[in-house]
Design a protein around this motif. Structure first.
Motif, short mmCIF file in Angstrom:
data_model
loop_
_atom_site.label_atom_id
_atom_site.label_comp_id
_atom_site.label_asym_id
_atom_site.label_seq_id
_atom_site.Cartn_x
_atom_site.Cartn_y
_atom_site.Cartn_z
N ALA A 138 0.60 -1.37 0.13
CA ALA A 138 -0.12 -0.06 0.00
C ALA A 138 0.84 1.13 0.10
O ALA A 138 0.74 2.27 -0.55
N ALA A 139 1.99 1.29 0.82
CA ALA A 139 2.70 2.43 0.70
C ALA A 139 3.45 2.59 -0.60
O ALA A 139 3.93 3.68 -1.04
N GLY A 140 3.70 1.48 -1.46
CA GLY A 140 4.56 1.67 -2.85
C GLY A 140 3.13 2.25 -3.60
O GLY A 140 3.69 3.28 -4.43
N ASN A 141 2.06 1.78 -3.50
CA ASN A 141 1.13 2.36 -4.32
C ASN A 141 0.80 3.70 -3.93
O ASN A 141 0.43 4.58 -4.91
N ALA A 142 1.24 4.34 -2.81
CA ALA A 142 1.01 5.58 -2.32
C ALA A 142 2.08 6.48 -2.69
O ALA A 142 2.11 7.84 -2.55
N ALA B 55 -3.44 0.12 11.82
CA ALA B 55 -4.73 0.90 11.48
C ALA B 55 -4.05 2.25 11.27
O ALA B 55 -4.78 2.95 10.16
N GLY B 56 -3.48 3.05 12.03
CA GLY B 56 -3.04 4.37 11.91
C GLY B 56 -2.16 4.35 10.62
O GLY B 56 -2.16 5.54 10.06
N GLU B 57 -1.13 3.52 10.26
CA GLU B 57 -0.32 3.49 8.98
C GLU B 57 -1.18 3.53 7.86
O GLU B 57 -1.12 4.03 6.85
N PHE B 58 -2.10 2.59 7.83
CA PHE B 58 -3.04 2.38 6.60
C PHE B 58 -3.85 3.79 6.51
O PHE B 58 -4.15 4.08 5.23
N ALA B 59 -4.33 4.15 7.69
CA ALA B 59 -5.19 5.39 7.33
C ALA B 59 -4.15 6.34 6.87
O ALA B 59 -4.72 7.52 6.24
#
Length: 255
Positions: free
Chosen positions: A34-38, A56-60
Motif C-alpha cells: 500500500a505504501a508503494g502504491n501511495a 490501522a494508523g499507518e493504513f489510514a
C-alpha cells in the motif's frame, strides 16, 4: 550489566514475541505494498513502520496522503484511531512496580501494541520491562522488515495471495486471547460480548459512521468497566522467597 532475573524475563519475551513477529511480517507486507502504491519508497516506508507500530494508523495515513489531506486532518485522524493505546497503557501501568524508573516506562510505551499488550497482561504478577523489551526485539524487526519487503515487491503478488496475508493478523489475535480465555470463564464471556458488540456497532446505520478508533475506545471502556465492576479481581500479595521461607519455618515448627 543485565541481572539474571532480567535475562530470564528478556528470553521469555523473545519466545512469546516470535509468533507476533511472524504475524507482523505477513500483515506489514500488505502495508508495504500500500505504501508503494501511495508513492512512498521502500526505505521511507520501513522507517514509517519502525517509528509507528500501528497498522490501522499507518493504513489510514497512507489513505490520507493519497487523498492529499492536510496535516491537521492527518493528526486528528491518528489521534482518534490510536486512542485505544491510552487505555492499554493505563491498564498495563497497574501491572508495573511502583518503583520502576521513568525511562523504563518511556521505552515500554513505544511498543504497547494490541499484541504486546495482550501477552503482557497475561503475565502473572508484575511485568518486568525486559519482558516487553524481549518481545519488541523480534516484533519490531518483523513489522519493519515486512513493510520493506512489501514496498520492494510492489504489485508482483496476485490478489489472492494478498488476501491470504490479510487473514494472518486475525490468527495472531486468536493465538493471544484463546489460551487465557480457556482458563477464565469471565474473560471468555467478556471476549464474546466484545465480539458481539463490535459486530453490532459495525452493522448499525448511524453508529457505523463513527471512526473505528473511537468506537473501539468506547466499547473498551464500557465492557472492561462492566467486567471490573461485576467481577473484580483481588490484588494478590507478591510471593517472595522470604515469605516462602517463612512459611516453611512455620510448617516445620508445627510439625
Amino acid at each position: 550489566m543485565m541481572k539474571e532475573a532480567d535475562r530470564s524475563w528478556y528470553s521469555k519475551g523473545i519466545r512469546d514475541g516470535i509468533p507476533i513477529a511472524l504475524g507482523y511480517l505477513a500483515v506489514s507486507f500488505t502495508l508495504g505494498i500500500a505504501a508503494g502504491n501511495a508513492g512512498i519508497g521502500s526505505f521511507p516506508a520501513a522507517m514509517m513502520s519502525l517509528m509507528n507500530l500501528t497498522s490501522a494508523g499507518e493504513f489510514a495515513a497512507l489513505g490520507l496522503m493519497t487523498a492529499g489531506a492536510a496535516y491537521v486532518e492527518m493528526a486528528g485522524t491518528q489521534l482518534v484511531i490510536n486512542l485505544r493505546y491510552l487505555l492499554m497503557s493505563c491498564a498495563l501501568s497497574q501491572k508495573l512496580s511502583p518503583n520502576m524508573p521513568f525511562f523504563h516506562r518511556l521505552f515500554m510505551a513505544y511498543g504497547i501494541t494490541d499484541e504486546i499488550f495482550g501477552i503482557s497482561t497475561a503475565v502473572n504478577g508484575n511485568v518486568n520491562p525486559f519482558y516487553i523489551y524481549g518481545a519488541l526485539t523480534v516484533a519490531v524487526p518483523g513489522w519493519t522488515l515486512g513493510t520493506w519487503l512489501g514496498a520492494v515487491s510492489g504489485n508482483i503478488l496476485p490478489g489472492r495471495a494478498l488476501s491470504a496475508l490479510n487473514v494472518a493478523i486475525y490468527g495472531m489475535f486468536l493465538a493471544i486471547i484463546v489460551p487465557p480465555a480457556r482458563k477464565e470463564r469471565v474473560l471468555a464471556g467478556m471476549i464474546l460480548i466484545s465480539m458481539a458488540a463490535s459486530l453490532l456497532v459495525a452493522r448499525l446505520p448511524v453508529i457505523s459512521q463513527i471512526s473505528s478508533g473511537m468506537w473501539i475506545m468506547i466499547l473498551t471502556v464500557l465492557i472492561a468497566g462492566a467486567g471490573a465492576f461485576w467481577f473484580p479481581v483481588g490484588e494478590e500479595e507478591p510471593d517472595t522467597e522470604g515469605k516462602k521461607e517463612e512459611r516453611r519455618k512455620v510448617i516445620s515448627n508445627e510439625r
